[in-house]
Design a protein around this motif. Structure first.
Motif, short mmCIF file in Angstrom:
data_model
loop_
_atom_site.label_atom_id
_atom_site.label_comp_id
_atom_site.label_asym_id
_atom_site.label_seq_id
_atom_site.Cartn_x
_atom_site.Cartn_y
_atom_site.Cartn_z
N LEU A 178 0.84 -1.19 0.00
CA LEU A 178 0.00 0.00 0.00
C LEU A 178 0.88 1.24 0.00
CD1 LEU A 178 -0.11 1.45 3.08
CD2 LEU A 178 -1.44 -0.59 3.56
N VAL A 179 0.37 2.30 -0.63
CA VAL A 179 1.05 3.60 -0.65
C VAL A 179 0.02 4.64 -0.24
CG1 VAL A 179 2.16 5.35 -2.08
CG2 VAL A 179 2.71 2.93 -2.42
N VAL A 180 0.29 5.34 0.86
CA VAL A 180 -0.67 6.31 1.38
C VAL A 180 0.06 7.56 1.85
CG1 VAL A 180 -2.33 4.54 2.09
CG2 VAL A 180 -0.61 5.33 3.71
N PRO A 181 -0.58 8.75 1.70
CA PRO A 181 -0.07 9.97 2.33
C PRO A 181 -0.42 9.93 3.82
CG PRO A 181 -1.44 10.45 0.40
CD PRO A 181 -1.70 9.04 0.81
N LEU A 182 0.51 9.48 4.63
CA LEU A 182 0.25 9.17 6.04
C LEU A 182 0.56 10.37 6.92
CD1 LEU A 182 -0.50 6.96 8.13
CD2 LEU A 182 1.93 6.30 8.13
N ASP A 183 -0.36 10.68 7.83
CA ASP A 183 -0.17 11.81 8.75
C ASP A 183 0.75 11.41 9.90
OD1 ASP A 183 -1.43 14.52 9.93
OD2 ASP A 183 -1.19 13.06 11.53
N LEU A 184 1.78 12.23 10.11
CA LEU A 184 2.69 12.06 11.24
C LEU A 184 2.62 13.33 12.08
CD1 LEU A 184 5.79 10.59 9.36
CD2 LEU A 184 3.85 9.35 10.37
N ARG A 185 1.62 13.40 12.95
CA ARG A 185 1.41 14.58 13.80
C ARG A 185 1.30 15.87 12.98
NH1 ARG A 185 5.79 12.96 18.46
NH2 ARG A 185 4.51 11.43 19.55
N GLY A 186 0.56 15.80 11.90
CA GLY A 186 0.30 16.98 11.10
C GLY A 186 1.14 17.12 9.86
N VAL A 187 2.20 16.33 9.72
CA VAL A 187 3.02 16.31 8.51
C VAL A 187 2.71 15.05 7.73
CG1 VAL A 187 5.37 16.11 7.62
CG2 VAL A 187 4.87 17.72 9.46
N GLN A 188 2.57 15.18 6.42
CA GLN A 188 2.28 14.01 5.59
C GLN A 188 3.53 13.51 4.89
OE1 GLN A 188 -0.80 14.83 2.76
NE2 GLN A 188 -2.35 15.20 4.31
N VAL A 189 3.64 12.19 4.80
CA VAL A 189 4.65 11.55 3.97
C VAL A 189 3.97 10.45 3.17
CG1 VAL A 189 6.58 12.04 5.52
CG2 VAL A 189 5.33 9.89 5.77
N SER A 190 4.43 10.27 1.94
CA SER A 190 3.94 9.16 1.13
C SER A 190 4.73 7.92 1.52
CB SER A 190 4.11 9.46 -0.36
OG SER A 190 3.71 8.34 -1.13
N ALA A 191 4.07 6.99 2.19
CA ALA A 191 4.73 5.80 2.71
C ALA A 191 4.30 4.57 1.92
CB ALA A 191 4.41 5.61 4.19
N ALA A 192 5.26 3.88 1.33
CA ALA A 192 5.01 2.59 0.68
C ALA A 192 5.30 1.51 1.71
CB ALA A 192 5.90 2.42 -0.54
N MET A 193 4.30 0.70 2.06
CA MET A 193 4.43 -0.23 3.16
C MET A 193 4.04 -1.65 2.75
SD MET A 193 3.18 2.13 6.38
CE MET A 193 4.28 1.25 7.50
N GLU A 194 4.74 -2.62 3.35
CA GLU A 194 4.46 -4.03 3.13
C GLU A 194 4.42 -4.76 4.47
OE1 GLU A 194 7.50 -5.43 0.52
OE2 GLU A 194 6.61 -4.52 -1.26
N ARG A 195 3.78 -5.92 4.47
CA ARG A 195 3.73 -6.73 5.69
C ARG A 195 5.11 -7.30 6.02
NH1 ARG A 195 -1.31 -8.29 3.51
NH2 ARG A 195 -3.07 -8.04 4.95
N ASP A 196 5.39 -7.33 7.33
CA ASP A 196 6.57 -8.00 7.86
C ASP A 196 6.14 -8.68 9.14
OD1 ASP A 196 8.98 -8.90 8.77
OD2 ASP A 196 9.97 -6.95 8.80
N GLY A 197 5.68 -9.92 9.02
CA GLY A 197 5.09 -10.61 10.18
C GLY A 197 3.76 -9.97 10.54
N GLU A 198 3.62 -9.54 11.79
CA GLU A 198 2.39 -8.92 12.25
C GLU A 198 2.40 -7.40 12.07
OE1 GLU A 198 -0.34 -10.59 13.30
OE2 GLU A 198 0.83 -12.33 12.64
N ARG A 199 3.49 -6.84 11.62
CA ARG A 199 3.60 -5.40 11.47
C ARG A 199 3.68 -5.03 9.99
NH1 ARG A 199 10.02 -4.31 12.97
NH2 ARG A 199 10.82 -5.75 11.37
N TRP A 200 3.58 -3.72 9.72
CA TRP A 200 3.78 -3.18 8.38
C TRP A 200 5.00 -2.28 8.42
CZ3 TRP A 200 0.61 -3.88 3.95
CH2 TRP A 200 -0.44 -4.77 4.16
N VAL A 201 5.87 -2.40 7.42
CA VAL A 201 7.14 -1.69 7.42
C VAL A 201 7.27 -0.90 6.13
CG1 VAL A 201 9.66 -1.93 7.48
CG2 VAL A 201 8.23 -3.44 8.88
N SER A 202 7.78 0.33 6.23
CA SER A 202 7.95 1.17 5.04
C SER A 202 9.09 0.65 4.17
CB SER A 202 8.23 2.62 5.44
OG SER A 202 9.43 2.72 6.18
#
Length: 385
Positions: A178-202
């Motif tokens: 997935l690729v989303v403009p993710l909010d980080l306390r008011g700042v956006q970054v386009s994060a490309a993320m994939e599964r890594d076990g139970e978590r998602w990693v950029s």
């Protein structure tokens, strides 16, 4: 006219400024953007600029055709392959869905969702006018995704998202991205993320700025009119008391020169500091609008007693206003020095982990030096390097 020459010029401009893959370049050469913004002069459609296409009742933009440069970046982050199924959150004009349709080819499928029925109808009309097939545009709250054709190989959001919706993660294949403009306390970054076990990693992160998602997945960001004429807007990561900002801005400032010769462009410095402050300073803010010499953007710190803002004009200055302005300017200057000492890290150096369903005890999976951001459905763990 099909304006092929204008498309070639736009793609050449993008490739001179950033890496654009052959498939994404070919899609942008093939899809006529001007057909997706019919109320805009065709020549303007091929500038590397966003185009606002819809305003709300208060005159605030709520839909647009995004800037081609960030569209190309995000499509390359998405790494779409022929035959893929792709879910798009935020159909907008339909232009991005048309590019996706070129990338997935005749064996693939694109589903685009939008909250507003009129936007959906217009996107369908634009796609038909451009002769694009293989795209289904539906009126849905994007937070729920669209489970019927799932699982998807790829998911992309073209609106700013405050959190990763559980439905999106559930509707992606185990090896999906997935690729989303993710909010980080008011700042956006386009994060490309994939599964890594139970978590998602950029896998990659890029700076971006999008209109925020509406509907059931609206975030916490707050925008305050700091001044009407000329218009200045104060952006906060969440609603909080900030006092009389217009009065503070009218007060004579206290200035602390942090760097006498600043070579980086003002916007670059402001964006870099915005990300740093968002991750390290709970009182951070951004101010945008007319600064007297045209449109501008800067970052700073605000509290009920005053506000301190960055100013870049040959030198780098922390400028404090109001009763607490001198103290806030000193604190902002300290943040700038810390950012300098850290090597001025950029969004591209950021690593993001998303841990769904964080423990209710308040325990977090953070390691030493990590920044932890609690969301509704995930715990984000961030670090540079």
């Amino acid at each position: 006219m099909d304006f092929a020459a204008q498309r070639h010029a736009l793609v050449a401009q993008l490739r001179a400024a950033q890496d654009v893959s052959e498939p994404v370049a070919a899609a942008m050469l093939a899809v006529p953007r001007h057909l997706f913004v019919p109320g805009v002069e065709p020549e303007a459609a091929y500038r590397d600029e966003p185009i606002v296409t819809k305003l709300d009742a208060d005159g605030r933009p709520i839909s647009s055709s995004s800037q081609p440069a960030i569209m190309a970046t995000m499509l390359d982050q998405l790494d779409v392959r022929p035959g893929h199924r792709v879910l798009e959150i935020g159909a907008g004009t339909g232009y991005n869905a048309a590019l996706l349709a070129r990338l997935v080819g005749p064996e693939g499928r694109v589903v685009a969702l939008d909250l507003d029925e009129d936007t959906v109808e217009q996107a369908r009309e634009h796609l038909a006018a451009a002769g694009v097939s293989g795209v289904e545009v539906l009126c849905r709250d994007g937070a729920a995704g669209h489970p019927e054709p799932a699982p998807y190989d790829r998911l992309i959001a073209t609106v700013g998202v405050w959190d990763l919706a559980p439905a999106w993660l559930a509707q992606l294949r185990p090896d999906g991205r997935l690729v989303v403009p993710l909010d980080l306390r008011g700042v956006q970054v386009s994060a490309a993320m994939e599964r890594d076990g139970e978590r998602w990693v950029s896998r990659s992160v890029a700076p971006c700025g999008f209109m925020r998602m509406r509907g059931s997945f609206t975030g916490t960001e707050a925008v305050v009119v700091a001044r009407q004429d000329p218009m200045l807007m104060l952006m906060l990561p969440e609603p909080r008391e900030v006092g009389d900002v217009p009065a503070a801005l009218d007060a004579a400032p206290t200035e602390i020169t942090v760097r006498r010769e600043e070579a980086a462009p003002p916007f670059t410095v402001a964006m870099g500091m915005a990300l740093w402050l968002a991750l390290h300073e709970p009182r951070w803010c951004a101010l945008s609008g007319d600064f007297g010499s045209g449109p501008g953007f800067t970052a700073g710190v605000v509290e009920p007693g005053g506000i301190a803002l960055l100013a870049v004009s040959g030198s780098l200055v922390a400028r404090g206003h109001g009763e607490a302005g001198a103290r806030l300017a000193a604190e902002l200057a300290a943040h700038v020095r810390a950012w300098d000492e850290a090597g001025r890290p950029e969004a591209s150096a950021l690593r993001i982990e998303a841990h769904p369903h964080a423990p209710a005890t308040g325990a977090t999976p953070a390691g030493g030096g990590a920044v932890v951001i609690e969301k509704r459905h995930t715990t984000l763990v961030l670090g540079f390097g």
